[in-house]
Design a protein around this motif. Structure first.
Motif, PDB file in Angstrom:
ATOM      1  N   ALA A 194     -16.902  39.329   8.597  1.00 13.10           N
ATOM      2  CA  ALA A 194     -16.226  38.197   7.965  1.00 13.10           C
ATOM      3  C   ALA A 194     -16.783  37.926   6.578  1.00 13.10           C
ATOM      4  O   ALA A 194     -16.031  37.729   5.613  1.00 13.10           O
ATOM      5  CB  ALA A 194     -16.366  36.953   8.848  1.00 13.10           C
ATOM      6  N   PHE A 225     -19.120  40.625  13.996  1.00  6.83           N
ATOM      7  CA  PHE A 225     -18.038  39.802  13.459  1.00  6.83           C
ATOM      8  C   PHE A 225     -18.511  38.984  12.265  1.00  6.83           C
ATOM      9  O   PHE A 225     -17.791  38.879  11.260  1.00  6.83           O
ATOM     10  CB  PHE A 225     -17.487  38.865  14.541  1.00  6.83           C
ATOM     11  CG  PHE A 225     -16.445  37.924  14.002  1.00  6.83           C
ATOM     12  CD1 PHE A 225     -15.159  38.370  13.761  1.00  6.83           C
ATOM     13  CD2 PHE A 225     -16.760  36.619  13.711  1.00  6.83           C
ATOM     14  CE1 PHE A 225     -14.200  37.519  13.246  1.00  6.83           C
ATOM     15  CE2 PHE A 225     -15.820  35.755  13.198  1.00  6.83           C
ATOM     16  CZ  PHE A 225     -14.534  36.207  12.968  1.00  6.83           C
ATOM     17  N   ALA A 271      -6.938  34.074   5.299  1.00  6.52           N
ATOM     18  CA  ALA A 271      -7.514  34.791   6.439  1.00  6.52           C
ATOM     19  C   ALA A 271      -9.034  34.859   6.320  1.00  6.52           C
ATOM     20  O   ALA A 271      -9.756  34.656   7.309  1.00  6.52           O
ATOM     21  CB  ALA A 271      -6.921  36.193   6.528  1.00  6.52           C
ATOM     22  N   ALA A 272      -9.541  35.112   5.121  1.00  6.69           N
ATOM     23  CA  ALA A 272     -10.987  35.175   4.920  1.00  6.69           C
ATOM     24  C   ALA A 272     -11.634  33.823   5.165  1.00  6.69           C
ATOM     25  O   ALA A 272     -12.709  33.748   5.772  1.00  6.69           O
ATOM     26  CB  ALA A 272     -11.297  35.663   3.507  1.00  6.69           C
ATOM     27  N   PHE A 288     -11.783  33.299   8.947  1.00  2.75           N
ATOM     28  CA  PHE A 288     -12.807  34.150   9.558  1.00  2.75           C
ATOM     29  C   PHE A 288     -14.214  33.645   9.240  1.00  2.75           C
ATOM     30  O   PHE A 288     -15.090  33.628  10.108  1.00  2.75           O
ATOM     31  CB  PHE A 288     -12.666  35.599   9.094  1.00  2.75           C
ATOM     32  CG  PHE A 288     -11.461  36.298   9.652  1.00  2.75           C
ATOM     33  CD1 PHE A 288     -10.891  35.934  10.848  1.00  2.75           C
ATOM     34  CD2 PHE A 288     -10.878  37.348   8.952  1.00  2.75           C
ATOM     35  CE1 PHE A 288      -9.796  36.592  11.359  1.00  2.75           C
ATOM     36  CE2 PHE A 288      -9.780  38.006   9.446  1.00  2.75           C
ATOM     37  CZ  PHE A 288      -9.226  37.630  10.658  1.00  2.75           C
ATOM     38  N   PHE A 331     -14.970  30.485  11.212  1.00  2.66           N
ATOM     39  CA  PHE A 331     -15.270  30.814  12.609  1.00  2.66           C
ATOM     40  C   PHE A 331     -16.651  31.462  12.721  1.00  2.66           C
ATOM     41  O   PHE A 331     -17.371  31.217  13.685  1.00  2.66           O
ATOM     42  CB  PHE A 331     -14.186  31.716  13.189  1.00  2.66           C
ATOM     43  CG  PHE A 331     -14.326  31.928  14.665  1.00  2.66           C
ATOM     44  CD1 PHE A 331     -14.203  30.878  15.549  1.00  2.66           C
ATOM     45  CD2 PHE A 331     -14.597  33.184  15.167  1.00  2.66           C
ATOM     46  CE1 PHE A 331     -14.354  31.069  16.913  1.00  2.66           C
ATOM     47  CE2 PHE A 331     -14.740  33.390  16.526  1.00  2.66           C
ATOM     48  CZ  PHE A 331     -14.618  32.326  17.406  1.00  2.66           C
ATOM     49  N   ALA A 332     -17.030  32.258  11.728  1.00  2.00           N
ATOM     50  CA  ALA A 332     -18.366  32.861  11.734  1.00  2.00           C
ATOM     51  C   ALA A 332     -19.437  31.781  11.625  1.00  2.00           C
ATOM     52  O   ALA A 332     -20.465  31.853  12.314  1.00  2.00           O
ATOM     53  CB  ALA A 332     -18.494  33.861  10.585  1.00  2.00           C
TER      54      ALA A 332
END
Length: 59
Positions: free
Chosen positions: A13, A9, A38-39, A42, A45-46
């Protein structure tokens, strides 16, 4: 926590972010904002997963 899925993930990302930055001129304007948001989500969250895995490394 499955570390393989987390690593995949994180790589995906950051790859999405790189592709969006490199191809920003060829992405239609109507999709550009949504893909960027969205990027960002992500990648944030990464980063959280990286920090969480470092914090729980010893346990």
């Amino acid at each position: 926590m499955d570390s393989t899925a987390t690593i995949i993930f994180i790589i995906a990302a950051f790859s999405l972010g790189i592709v969006i930055i490199m191809q920003r001129n060829s992405i239609p304007a109507s999709m550009r904002r949504g893909l960027a948001i969205a990027a960002i989500v992500f990648i944030a969250f990464a980063f959280f997963l990286i920090v969480y895995s470092l914090a729980t490394m010893g346990t």
